[in-house]
Enzyme design. Structure first.
Site, PDB file in Angstrom:
ATOM      1  N   ASP A 100      14.846 150.807  80.196  1.00 42.65           N
ATOM      2  CA  ASP A 100      15.097 149.540  79.494  1.00 42.65           C
ATOM      3  C   ASP A 100      13.814 148.733  79.329  1.00 42.65           C
ATOM      4  O   ASP A 100      13.650 148.014  78.349  1.00 42.65           O
ATOM      5  CB  ASP A 100      16.173 148.731  80.223  1.00 42.65           C
ATOM      6  CG  ASP A 100      17.552 149.370  80.086  1.00 42.65           C
ATOM      7  OD1 ASP A 100      18.465 148.956  80.811  1.00 42.65           O
ATOM      8  OD2 ASP A 100      17.699 150.302  79.251  1.00 42.65           O
TER       9      ASP A 100
ATOM     10  N   LYS B 217      33.444 148.472  72.718  1.00 43.32           N
ATOM     11  CA  LYS B 217      33.617 148.312  74.174  1.00 43.32           C
ATOM     12  C   LYS B 217      34.471 147.089  74.481  1.00 43.32           C
ATOM     13  O   LYS B 217      34.167 145.990  74.025  1.00 43.32           O
ATOM     14  CB  LYS B 217      32.245 148.163  74.845  1.00 43.32           C
ATOM     15  CG  LYS B 217      31.373 149.400  74.708  1.00 43.32           C
ATOM     16  CD  LYS B 217      29.939 149.157  75.096  1.00 43.32           C
ATOM     17  CE  LYS B 217      29.088 150.379  74.782  1.00 43.32           C
ATOM     18  NZ  LYS B 217      27.651 150.086  74.836  1.00 43.32           N
TER      19      LYS B 217
ATOM     20  N   TYR C 109      34.627 148.889  81.572  1.00 51.13           N
ATOM     21  CA  TYR C 109      34.751 148.763  80.124  1.00 51.13           C
ATOM     22  C   TYR C 109      35.246 150.050  79.476  1.00 51.13           C
ATOM     23  O   TYR C 109      34.845 151.143  79.836  1.00 51.13           O
ATOM     24  CB  TYR C 109      33.468 148.254  79.473  1.00 51.13           C
ATOM     25  CG  TYR C 109      32.181 148.931  79.833  1.00 51.13           C
ATOM     26  CD1 TYR C 109      31.586 148.735  81.064  1.00 51.13           C
ATOM     27  CD2 TYR C 109      31.531 149.735  78.909  1.00 51.13           C
ATOM     28  CE1 TYR C 109      30.379 149.341  81.384  1.00 51.13           C
ATOM     29  CE2 TYR C 109      30.320 150.328  79.210  1.00 51.13           C
ATOM     30  CZ  TYR C 109      29.767 150.130  80.452  1.00 51.13           C
ATOM     31  OH  TYR C 109      28.550 150.731  80.764  1.00 51.13           O
TER      32      TYR C 109
ATOM     33  N   HIS D  80      21.818 148.464  74.904  1.00 57.35           N
ATOM     34  CA  HIS D  80      22.025 149.878  74.558  1.00 57.35           C
ATOM     35  C   HIS D  80      22.998 150.053  73.392  1.00 57.35           C
ATOM     36  O   HIS D  80      23.915 149.255  73.190  1.00 57.35           O
ATOM     37  CB  HIS D  80      22.605 150.633  75.762  1.00 57.35           C
ATOM     38  CG  HIS D  80      21.743 150.556  76.973  1.00 57.35           C
ATOM     39  ND1 HIS D  80      22.222 150.721  78.250  1.00 57.35           N
ATOM     40  CD2 HIS D  80      20.418 150.301  77.128  1.00 57.35           C
ATOM     41  CE1 HIS D  80      21.243 150.594  79.117  1.00 57.35           C
ATOM     42  NE2 HIS D  80      20.132 150.331  78.465  1.00 57.35           N
TER      43      HIS D  80
HETATM   44  C1  LIG Z   1      26.381 155.126  79.945  1.00 57.37           C
HETATM   45  C2  LIG Z   1      26.675 156.341  80.763  1.00 57.37           C
HETATM   46  C3  LIG Z   1      25.823 156.755  81.770  1.00 57.37           C
HETATM   47  N1  LIG Z   1      26.115 157.865  82.498  1.00 57.37           N
HETATM   48  C4  LIG Z   1      25.197 158.257  83.566  1.00 57.37           C
HETATM   49  C5  LIG Z   1      23.766 158.496  83.126  1.00 57.37           C
HETATM   50  C6  LIG Z   1      22.945 158.069  84.321  1.00 57.37           C
HETATM   51  O1  LIG Z   1      22.847 159.142  85.244  1.00 57.37           O
HETATM   52  C7  LIG Z   1      23.785 156.971  84.976  1.00 57.37           C
HETATM   53  C8  LIG Z   1      23.318 155.578  84.632  1.00 57.37           C
HETATM   54  O2  LIG Z   1      23.195 155.509  83.224  1.00 57.37           O
HETATM   55  P1  LIG Z   1      22.499 154.246  82.557  1.00 57.37           P
HETATM   56  O3  LIG Z   1      21.267 153.887  83.297  1.00 57.37           O
HETATM   57  O4  LIG Z   1      22.390 154.534  81.071  1.00 57.37           O
HETATM   58  O5  LIG Z   1      23.609 153.126  82.816  1.00 57.37           O
HETATM   59  P2  LIG Z   1      23.597 151.650  82.188  1.00 57.37           P
HETATM   60  O6  LIG Z   1      22.213 151.106  82.139  1.00 57.37           O
HETATM   61  O7  LIG Z   1      24.640 150.900  82.898  1.00 57.37           O
HETATM   62  O8  LIG Z   1      24.070 151.907  80.700  1.00 57.37           O
HETATM   63  C9  LIG Z   1      25.087 151.131  80.109  1.00 57.37           C
HETATM   64  O9  LIG Z   1      24.515 149.875  79.872  1.00 57.37           O
HETATM   65  C10 LIG Z   1      25.090 149.039  78.894  1.00 57.37           C
HETATM   66  C11 LIG Z   1      25.590 147.795  79.584  1.00 57.37           C
HETATM   67  C12 LIG Z   1      26.117 149.622  78.038  1.00 57.37           C
HETATM   68  O10 LIG Z   1      26.817 148.909  77.324  1.00 57.37           O
HETATM   69  C13 LIG Z   1      26.314 151.072  77.958  1.00 57.37           C
HETATM   70  O11 LIG Z   1      27.680 151.354  78.218  1.00 57.37           O
HETATM   71  C14 LIG Z   1      25.501 151.876  78.861  1.00 57.37           C
HETATM   72  O12 LIG Z   1      24.343 152.266  78.150  1.00 57.37           O
HETATM   73  O13 LIG Z   1      25.125 157.174  84.496  1.00 57.37           O
HETATM   74  C15 LIG Z   1      27.257 158.609  82.275  1.00 57.37           C
HETATM   75  O14 LIG Z   1      27.517 159.608  82.965  1.00 57.37           O
HETATM   76  N2  LIG Z   1      28.106 158.218  81.275  1.00 57.37           N
HETATM   77  C16 LIG Z   1      27.857 157.105  80.509  1.00 57.37           C
HETATM   78  O15 LIG Z   1      28.687 156.787  79.623  1.00 57.37           O
END
Ligand SMILES: Cc1cn([C@H]2C[C@H](O)[C@@H](COP(=O)(O)OP(=O)(O)O[C@H]3O[C@H](C)C(=O)[C@H](O)[C@H]3O)O2)c(=O)[nH]c1=O
Length: 182
Positions: free
Chosen positions: A167, A70, A130, A61
């Protein structure tokens, strides 16, 4: 605390000093004054925390207009961490940096703005904390396909993968380059 530079501009490995005694341990995970000479302008505005079971793969991402630096620390378990250089002027543009991060030594990686980030969970559970240099802008988020063969990421074998639909549907690195005219 020891800091190691890498072949990737601005991407650093950090080894905090871990003070262990018969109660357990103590470590400073961030101490601005200590990093001043290294990152005089660095500041974190958002802290994230995710918990993943083994085989969970998150990423790759990035945010387009609001790139996030980060500072990543694994508080429990172990991850295989991956950063893809999306900075057109970088000598490592298109190259991938990988490192295993474990709570055993609380070693960290700082991934600078302009890189796509992801990780694979290697332990039964991984708790990842992070610090980010910009806020989350959901409409500004984008991804690169973790399994894009052209990236040559050698993900460790952990059995069944758990990956979000978002993803699994991400664009390849080539498609991203085409979309931004690179
Ligand atoms: C990233 C983020 C997500 N969210 C909420 C949105 C969704 O409801 C839930 C899960 O989000 P997401 O599926 O995008 O989470 P990850 O797949 O862990 O995303 C992260 O994955 C890789 C490892 C990364 O480096 C980024 O920090 C980030 O994109 O958390 C938030 O409220 N705030 C945030 O900053």
């Amino acid at each position: 605390m020891r800091i190691e530079k890498t072949d990737f501009e601005g991407l650093l490995r950090i080894f905090p000093e871990v003070h262990r005694d018969d109660r357990g341990l103590f470590a400073e995970l961030w101490q601005a004054a200590r990093y001043e000479d290294l990152w005089p302008e660095l500041s974190f505005v958002q802290d994230n925390f995710s918990v993943s079971k083994k085989g969970t793969l998150r990423g790759l991402h990035f945010q387009k207009k609001h790139p996030q630096g980060k500072l990543i620390t694994v508080l429990e378990g172990e991850i295989f961490d991956v950063a893809l250089d999306l900075r057109p002027s970088s000598k490592t543009f298109g190259r991938v940096y990988t490192v295993s991060l474990s709570a055993d030594d609380l070693s960290q990686v700082y991934i600078p703005e302009g890189m796509a980030h992801g990780f694979l969970t290697l332990s039964p559970v991984a708790r990842v904390f992070y610090r980010c240099t910009d806020f989350y802008y959901p409409d500004d988020e984008a991804g690169i396909l973790f399994s894009d063969a052209n990236l040559g990421i050698r993900w460790p074998e952990v059995g069944e993968l758990t990956v979000s639909e978002k993803d699994r549907r991400a664009q390849t690195f080539f498609e991203w380059r085409q979309s931004v005219g690179l």
